[in-house]
Design a protein around this motif. Structure first.
Motif, PDB file in Angstrom:
ATOM      1  N   ARG A  86      11.322 -11.099  -7.755  1.00  0.00           N
ATOM      2  CA  ARG A  86       9.950 -11.621  -7.772  1.00  0.00           C
ATOM      3  C   ARG A  86       9.045 -10.886  -6.782  1.00  0.00           C
ATOM      4  N   ALA A  87       9.547 -10.621  -5.572  1.00  0.00           N
ATOM      5  CA  ALA A  87       8.738  -9.901  -4.582  1.00  0.00           C
ATOM      6  C   ALA A  87       8.445  -8.481  -5.058  1.00  0.00           C
ATOM      7  N   ALA A  88       9.469  -7.832  -5.652  1.00  0.00           N
ATOM      8  CA  ALA A  88       9.276  -6.468  -6.138  1.00  0.00           C
ATOM      9  C   ALA A  88       8.246  -6.432  -7.259  1.00  0.00           C
ATOM     10  N   ARG A  89       8.331  -7.359  -8.199  1.00  0.00           N
ATOM     11  CA  ARG A  89       7.377  -7.382  -9.313  1.00  0.00           C
ATOM     12  C   ARG A  89       5.958  -7.657  -8.832  1.00  0.00           C
ATOM     13  N   ALA A  90       5.820  -8.593  -7.878  1.00  0.00           N
ATOM     14  CA  ALA A  90       4.488  -8.916  -7.364  1.00  0.00           C
ATOM     15  C   ALA A  90       3.887  -7.743  -6.603  1.00  0.00           C
ATOM     16  N   ASN A  91       4.679  -7.113  -5.755  1.00  0.00           N
ATOM     17  CA  ASN A  91       4.174  -5.977  -4.975  1.00  0.00           C
ATOM     18  C   ASN A  91       3.802  -4.803  -5.870  1.00  0.00           C
ATOM     19  N   TYR A  92       4.602  -4.556  -6.885  1.00  0.00           N
ATOM     20  CA  TYR A  92       4.310  -3.438  -7.791  1.00  0.00           C
ATOM     21  C   TYR A  92       3.058  -3.723  -8.611  1.00  0.00           C
ATOM     22  N   GLN A  93       2.906  -4.977  -9.060  1.00  0.00           N
ATOM     23  CA  GLN A  93       1.711  -5.348  -9.822  1.00  0.00           C
ATOM     24  C   GLN A  93       0.450  -5.221  -8.960  1.00  0.00           C
ATOM     25  N   MET A  94       0.535  -5.628  -7.715  1.00  0.00           N
ATOM     26  CA  MET A  94      -0.605  -5.507  -6.801  1.00  0.00           C
ATOM     27  C   MET A  94      -0.970  -4.042  -6.571  1.00  0.00           C
ATOM     28  N   ALA A  95       0.044  -3.189  -6.456  1.00  0.00           N
ATOM     29  CA  ALA A  95      -0.210  -1.765  -6.255  1.00  0.00           C
ATOM     30  C   ALA A  95      -0.932  -1.171  -7.459  1.00  0.00           C
ATOM     31  N   LYS A  96      -0.534  -1.571  -8.668  1.00  0.00           N
ATOM     32  CA  LYS A  96      -1.197  -1.066  -9.875  1.00  0.00           C
ATOM     33  C   LYS A  96      -2.630  -1.576  -9.982  1.00  0.00           C
ATOM     34  N   ILE A  97      -2.858  -2.817  -9.580  1.00  0.00           N
ATOM     35  CA  ILE A  97      -4.216  -3.375  -9.626  1.00  0.00           C
ATOM     36  C   ILE A  97      -5.131  -2.620  -8.664  1.00  0.00           C
ATOM     37  N   LYS A  98      -4.627  -2.311  -7.487  1.00  0.00           N
ATOM     38  CA  LYS A  98      -5.425  -1.560  -6.519  1.00  0.00           C
ATOM     39  C   LYS A  98      -5.771  -0.179  -7.046  1.00  0.00           C
ATOM     40  N   LEU A  99      -4.848   0.442  -7.776  1.00  0.00           N
ATOM     41  CA  LEU A  99      -5.134   1.738  -8.386  1.00  0.00           C
ATOM     42  C   LEU A  99      -6.258   1.613  -9.417  1.00  0.00           C
ATOM     43  N   ASN A 100      -6.205   0.563 -10.214  1.00  0.00           N
ATOM     44  CA  ASN A 100      -7.258   0.350 -11.218  1.00  0.00           C
ATOM     45  C   ASN A 100      -8.601   0.072 -10.559  1.00  0.00           C
ATOM     46  N   GLN A 101      -8.580  -0.710  -9.494  1.00  0.00           N
ATOM     47  CA  GLN A 101      -9.829  -1.001  -8.783  1.00  0.00           C
ATOM     48  C   GLN A 101     -10.448   0.273  -8.207  1.00  0.00           C
ATOM     49  N   ASN A 102      -9.615   1.121  -7.647  1.00  0.00           N
ATOM     50  CA  ASN A 102     -10.138   2.355  -7.069  1.00  0.00           C
ATOM     51  C   ASN A 102     -10.693   3.285  -8.147  1.00  0.00           C
ATOM     52  N   GLN A 103     -10.071   3.285  -9.325  1.00  0.00           N
ATOM     53  CA  GLN A 103     -10.593   4.104 -10.423  1.00  0.00           C
ATOM     54  C   GLN A 103     -11.952   3.605 -10.870  1.00  0.00           C
ATOM     55  N   ILE A 104     -12.124   2.279 -10.885  1.00  0.00           N
ATOM     56  CA  ILE A 104     -13.430   1.709 -11.216  1.00  0.00           C
ATOM     57  C   ILE A 104     -14.472   2.108 -10.173  1.00  0.00           C
ATOM     58  N   ASP A 105     -14.080   2.027  -8.889  1.00  0.00           N
ATOM     59  CA  ASP A 105     -14.996   2.433  -7.817  1.00  0.00           C
ATOM     60  C   ASP A 105     -15.369   3.912  -7.947  1.00  0.00           C
ATOM     61  N   THR A 106     -14.398   4.730  -8.346  1.00  0.00           N
ATOM     62  CA  THR A 106     -14.672   6.157  -8.517  1.00  0.00           C
ATOM     63  C   THR A 106     -15.693   6.389  -9.621  1.00  0.00           C
ATOM     64  N   ASN A 107     -15.509   5.716 -10.737  1.00  0.00           N
ATOM     65  CA  ASN A 107     -16.447   5.865 -11.858  1.00  0.00           C
ATOM     66  C   ASN A 107     -17.849   5.404 -11.473  1.00  0.00           C
ATOM     67  N   LEU A 108     -17.921   4.303 -10.721  1.00  0.00           N
ATOM     68  CA  LEU A 108     -19.230   3.810 -10.272  1.00  0.00           C
ATOM     69  C   LEU A 108     -19.888   4.806  -9.324  1.00  0.00           C
ATOM     70  N   LYS A 109     -19.105   5.399  -8.428  1.00  0.00           N
ATOM     71  CA  LYS A 109     -19.655   6.366  -7.483  1.00  0.00           C
ATOM     72  C   LYS A 109     -20.153   7.617  -8.215  1.00  0.00           C
TER      73      LYS A 109
END
Length: 467
Positions: free
Chosen positions: A354-377
């Motif tokens: 459970r900890a591994a799945r949650a941490n990995y999912q959070m890491a992927k979400i942060k990657l998606n958020q940064n890609q959105i920020d990049t597109n906005l910039k």
């Protein structure tokens, strides 16, 4: 501090009133910008930030430093020596998660454990992760992230430094604008003083009515008020300029004498270079802008974190092998699992992950958020560049229109003065024409300043692109 500012303003006004006609300290835009680059605290702070990022790399590399350890001990009760121990160890971490270690251990005593070996014992060993941490681990992630962080910090500090320089340069040209408006008002005051004297003489000679002297005096007083207001604006802008003037050791540069600009609005190279600047910015790919590089390096850091979190899905399977050799014995290395050895195999498997799945999912979400920020910039930069280009082209066209408009108002004023000298006009009409000329001159100065400030915005935007 407020009292000091008021005192400075009063002293500045008095100083300028008595010494304006005398030689004063001049400062050009290039000299001013050099001071900002070399001495402004924020510029120095941004440089220190890069040095902090470099220190982070050094600290991350410290995880790969060999470690030397030593131990010395003895236990003795009622004359019985339980044990005497001397130990020296060396551990060498490697890039691929493999740890090498060696030691020398001397042990003697009467109360030793059965598994302990008396005398001197040499040990050479290796620990190998067979699953988790084999391809990627915390040490490698920290070093990668520190390297990406340095490039990320360098990009961020470059943008912040250029924003500081843009703000400083536009402050300089606002200062020049206020100075030129003040000079304009001063020249008009002198012209109207001469006109008032001339009008008084013509009245004394009976050539003009008394009302003309009142008209001339009213016009003079109006311009004197404008002159004082323009001077106050110039003093305020000088105080704003002083915020960027620093000396060594982060000491604010205190003005001890009057300063005024040596550059003029009409002498700037931007009027001939703006098309070249626009073409140069258009030729730069938007992805090479430091703001985008900042997000690219952040993406690399987040990707490193994702790789590290993925390792948590793997079982922890570590293999350790140690070779022993007693002191004063000839070594016998082969076969490895025949004599004088120790090995171990350790397995850990989280049941639910459970900890591994949650941490990995959070890491992927942060990657998606940064890609959105990049597109906005990217979109933001595109809009800014187009806005600055349109401003430059528009203000440049307005400069030509404003210049022609000013010339026409001057012709009308000259014609009205000619009619007045022939007795066909009045001082009221001359004053009206003169007011229009002044308004047109101020507008002309203002448009020039707006053009230069837009030019600077695009120029410092260009400096944010990598070569």
């Amino acid at each position: 501090m407020k009292r000091q500012n008021k005192f400075f303003l009063l002293a500045f006004l008095l100083l300028f009133s008595f010494s304006f006609a005398q030689d004063s300290l001049k400062i050009s835009a290039s000299e001013f910008m050099n001071v900002v680059k070399n001495y402004h605290p924020l510029a120095l702070k941004y440089q220190l930030q890069n040095r902090l990022a470099e220190a982070e790399i050094t600290r991350a590399r410290g995880n790969f430093d060999p470690v030397v350890a030593g131990k010395l001990g003895e236990k003795n009760i009622d004359g019985t020596k339980y044990y005497e121990q001397k130990n020296l160890e060396l551990g060498i971490p490697t890039w691929y998660g493999i740890d090498l270690h060696g030691s020398y251990n001397y042990l003697d005593g009467q109360k030793l454990n059965n598994s302990d070996t008396k005398g001197g014992l040499y040990q050479f060993g290796i620990t190998v992760p067979l699953a988790k941490n084999l391809l990627y681990d915390q040490r490698r992630a920290m070093l990668d992230q520190a390297r990406f962080g340095l490039r990320m910090t360098e990009a961020e500090q470059a943008v912040l430094t250029n924003e500081l320089l843009l703000e400083a340069e536009n402050t300089y040209w606002d200062w020049v604008q206020n100075y030129e408006i003040y000079k304009l008002k001063s020249e008009i005051v002198e012209i109207n003083k001469d006109r008032l004297d001339f009008t008084k003489k013509t009245f004394e000679y009976g050539e003009k009515p008394a009302i003309d002297t009142i008209e001339a005096l009213s016009q003079l007083q109006s311009f004197e008020l404008q002159q004082r207001d323009a001077f106050l604006s110039f003093v305020k802008s000088t105080q704003q300029l002083q915020l960027y003037l620093w000396k060594d050791n982060q000491q604010l540069y205190e003005l001890s004498e009057m300063i005024y600009p040596s550059d003029r609005l009409e002498e700037h190279l931007a009027y001939s270079d703006f098309e070249f600047l626009i073409n140069e910015v258009d030729s730069r790919p938007i992805n090479s802008h430091f703001s985008i590089l900042y997000y690219d390096q952040k993406q690399n850091i987040l990707e490193s974190e994702r790789r590290l979190k993925w390792q948590s899905f793997l079982p922890k399977l570590d293999f350790t092998y140690n070779f022993f050799n007693k002191e004063n014995y000839s070594p016998d290395f082969l076969p490895l699992f025949d004599n004088n050895f120790q090995y171990g195999l350790k397995l850990e498997i989280p049941v639910f992950q459970r900890a591994a799945r949650a941490n990995y999912q959070m890491a992927k979400i942060k990657l998606n958020q940064n890609q959105i920020d990049t597109n906005l910039k990217i979109r933001e930069l595109d809009v800014k560049i187009e806005t600055y280009k349109n401003e430059i082209l528009n203000y440049h066209a307005q400069i030509d229109l404003s210049r022609n408009n000013l010339q026409n108002y001057r012709r009308l004023l000259s014609a009205e003065e000619m009619r007045y000298s022939n007795g066909e006009s009045s001082l009221f009409l001359i004053n009206s024409r003169e007011n229009k000329v002044i308004e047109a001159q101020e507008k002309f100065i203002s448009i020039r300043t707006k053009f230069l400030k837009s030019f600077n915005k695009l120029k410092w935007m260009k400096e944010n692109f990598t070569l």
